[in-house]
Design a protein around this motif. Structure first.
Motif, PDB file in Angstrom:
ATOM      1  N   LEU A 297       0.829  -1.203   0.000  1.00 14.75           N
ATOM      2  CA  LEU A 297       0.000   0.000   0.000  1.00 14.75           C
ATOM      3  C   LEU A 297       0.862   1.251   0.000  1.00 14.75           C
ATOM      4  CD1 LEU A 297      -2.757   1.344   0.133  1.00 14.75           C
ATOM      5  CD2 LEU A 297      -2.701   1.076   2.621  1.00 14.75           C
ATOM      6  N   GLU A 298       1.919   1.242   0.799  1.00 13.83           N
ATOM      7  CA  GLU A 298       2.844   2.379   0.809  1.00 13.83           C
ATOM      8  C   GLU A 298       3.409   2.619  -0.587  1.00 13.83           C
ATOM      9  OE1 GLU A 298       7.257   3.613   2.529  1.00 13.83           O
ATOM     10  OE2 GLU A 298       6.431   1.619   2.926  1.00 13.83           O
ATOM     11  N   GLY A 299       3.804   1.557  -1.259  1.00 13.59           N
ATOM     12  CA  GLY A 299       4.361   1.688  -2.602  1.00 13.59           C
ATOM     13  C   GLY A 299       3.370   2.268  -3.587  1.00 13.59           C
ATOM     14  N   ARG A 300       2.122   1.818  -3.518  1.00 13.77           N
ATOM     15  CA  ARG A 300       1.114   2.329  -4.456  1.00 13.77           C
ATOM     16  C   ARG A 300       0.782   3.796  -4.192  1.00 13.77           C
ATOM     17  NH1 ARG A 300      -3.233  -2.643  -5.314  1.00 13.77           N
ATOM     18  NH2 ARG A 300      -1.695  -4.214  -5.956  1.00 13.77           N
ATOM     19  N   LEU A 301       0.672   4.147  -2.923  1.00 12.40           N
ATOM     20  CA  LEU A 301       0.401   5.544  -2.593  1.00 12.40           C
ATOM     21  C   LEU A 301       1.586   6.430  -2.992  1.00 12.40           C
ATOM     22  CD1 LEU A 301      -1.266   5.114   0.909  1.00 12.40           C
ATOM     23  CD2 LEU A 301      -2.382   5.956  -1.163  1.00 12.40           C
ATOM     24  N   ARG A 302       2.795   5.960  -2.734  1.00  9.45           N
ATOM     25  CA  ARG A 302       3.987   6.722  -3.101  1.00  9.45           C
ATOM     26  C   ARG A 302       4.035   6.941  -4.609  1.00  9.45           C
ATOM     27  NH1 ARG A 302       7.608   3.608  -0.940  1.00  9.45           N
ATOM     28  NH2 ARG A 302       8.010   2.418  -2.834  1.00  9.45           N
ATOM     29  N   GLU A 303       3.730   5.905  -5.376  1.00  8.22           N
ATOM     30  CA  GLU A 303       3.737   6.020  -6.833  1.00  8.22           C
ATOM     31  C   GLU A 303       2.680   7.026  -7.293  1.00  8.22           C
ATOM     32  OE1 GLU A 303       5.324   4.933 -10.615  1.00  8.22           O
ATOM     33  OE2 GLU A 303       5.994   4.629  -8.553  1.00  8.22           O
ATOM     34  N   SER A 304       1.530   6.999  -6.653  1.00 13.24           N
ATOM     35  CA  SER A 304       0.466   7.941  -7.015  1.00 13.24           C
ATOM     36  C   SER A 304       0.877   9.382  -6.736  1.00 13.24           C
ATOM     37  CB  SER A 304      -0.818   7.601  -6.253  1.00 13.24           C
ATOM     38  OG  SER A 304      -1.343   6.357  -6.674  1.00 13.24           O
ATOM     39  N   ILE A 305       1.642   9.581  -5.680  1.00 11.88           N
ATOM     40  CA  ILE A 305       2.113  10.928  -5.346  1.00 11.88           C
ATOM     41  C   ILE A 305       3.181  11.381  -6.327  1.00 11.88           C
ATOM     42  CG2 ILE A 305       3.371  12.275  -3.617  1.00 11.88           C
ATOM     43  CD1 ILE A 305       1.947  10.456  -1.491  1.00 11.88           C
ATOM     44  N   LEU A 306       4.158  10.518  -6.577  1.00 10.17           N
ATOM     45  CA  LEU A 306       5.302  10.908  -7.405  1.00 10.17           C
ATOM     46  C   LEU A 306       4.932  11.056  -8.880  1.00 10.17           C
ATOM     47  CD1 LEU A 306       8.137   8.756  -5.798  1.00 10.17           C
ATOM     48  CD2 LEU A 306       7.621  11.161  -5.414  1.00 10.17           C
ATOM     49  N   THR A 307       3.890  10.362  -9.316  1.00 10.48           N
ATOM     50  CA  THR A 307       3.450  10.509 -10.707  1.00 10.48           C
ATOM     51  C   THR A 307       2.455  11.644 -10.886  1.00 10.48           C
ATOM     52  OG1 THR A 307       1.707   8.845 -10.353  1.00 10.48           O
ATOM     53  CG2 THR A 307       3.817   8.070 -11.255  1.00 10.48           C
ATOM     54  N   GLY A 308       2.050  12.275  -9.781  1.00 13.57           N
ATOM     55  CA  GLY A 308       1.160  13.419  -9.869  1.00 13.57           C
ATOM     56  C   GLY A 308      -0.313  13.099  -9.822  1.00 13.57           C
ATOM     57  N   ARG A 309      -0.656  11.841  -9.591  1.00 12.65           N
ATOM     58  CA  ARG A 309      -2.083  11.516  -9.450  1.00 12.65           C
ATOM     59  C   ARG A 309      -2.655  12.279  -8.263  1.00 12.65           C
ATOM     60  NH1 ARG A 309      -4.746   5.631  -7.844  1.00 12.65           N
ATOM     61  NH2 ARG A 309      -6.916   6.346  -7.836  1.00 12.65           N
TER      62      ARG A 309
END
Length: 228
Positions: free
Chosen positions: A13-25
């Motif tokens: 979950l941390e990884g998915r949320l981090r990816e969503s933040i860093l990609t600008g979602r």
């Protein structure tokens, strides 16, 4: 043999949320959806979500305002160098920028080490340089090379240089397997690095800085070409 770590639900979950933040979602300054909505959307409990939030808050990507919600932090404006390892893992484009700083700081450090190093530190540098040649694998040579640069930073007598050196290495060591090409031949790696240490040991500040810039430019070119 070393047991490999297993990913937990919180890790995923941390990884998915981090990816969503860093990609600008979830862009900087925006608030995440309510916790219940997020937890339901990811199929996790709110407790699991809170644990993931805690990690991302500690990493500097989120901030929680009591009674308001959880907001994405403007890490590009407010974040520190401790974010670099995470950013490099997210996008290799960061590596070129890390190397640009590595080149400038590395040349400065070598020059200061030539001017400030003690006889004991010079002996340590000679020993660590020989360890580069003695290493038995590309990874081993790479890590031995890192220790030489850490010792150069210590030889400046300035602890900030030590911390900067550690920060830059911490940024790309997690992906070092993709950057090992300059280190697969221990003799060649030793030969590239030796002029830096020779100049430092002689106390030639100008030559040490120039040799370090040459070394860092050469290894950077090899690593980036291989990465492409």
């Amino acid at each position: 043999m070393e047991t490999l770590p297993r990913e937990t639900v919180v890790d995923l979950l941390e990884g998915r949320l981090r990816e969503s933040i860093l990609t600008g979602r979830y862009p900087a300054g925006s608030y995440l959806p309510p916790e219940r909505e997020l937890a339901d959307g990811y199929g996790v409990t709110r407790t699991t979500l809170k644990h993931a939030f805690g990690r991302l808050i500690q990493a500097g990507l989120l901030e929680t305002r009591h009674g308001v919600g959880t907001r994405v932090r403007d890490y590009a404006r407010l974040g520190g160098a401790d974010l670099l390892p995470m950013l490099v893992r997210h996008s290799p484009a960061w590596i070129a920028e890390v190397f640009e700083v590595r080149r400038g700081i590395g040349a400065l450090i070598a020059g200061r080490a030539a001017a400030k190093s003690t006889d004991e530190q010079k002996d340590e540098l000679r020993t660590l340089l020989e360890a580069v040649k003695a290493a038995k694998s590309g990874d081993g040579v790479q890590l031995a090379d890192v220790e030489v640069h850490r010792a150069l930073a210590r030889a400046t007598g300035n602890r900030v240089y030590v911390l900067l050196t550690n920060t830059l290495f911490n940024a790309y060591l997690p992906v070092r397997a993709a950057l090992v090409k300059p280190f697969v031949d221990p003799d060649a790696a030793h030969a590239r690095l030796a002029p830096v240490i020779d100049a430092v040991v002689r106390g030639d500040e100008e030559a040490a800085g120039a040799a370090a810039e040459d070394y860092l430019t050469a290894t950077e070119r090899i690593m980036l070409e291989d990465l492409k």
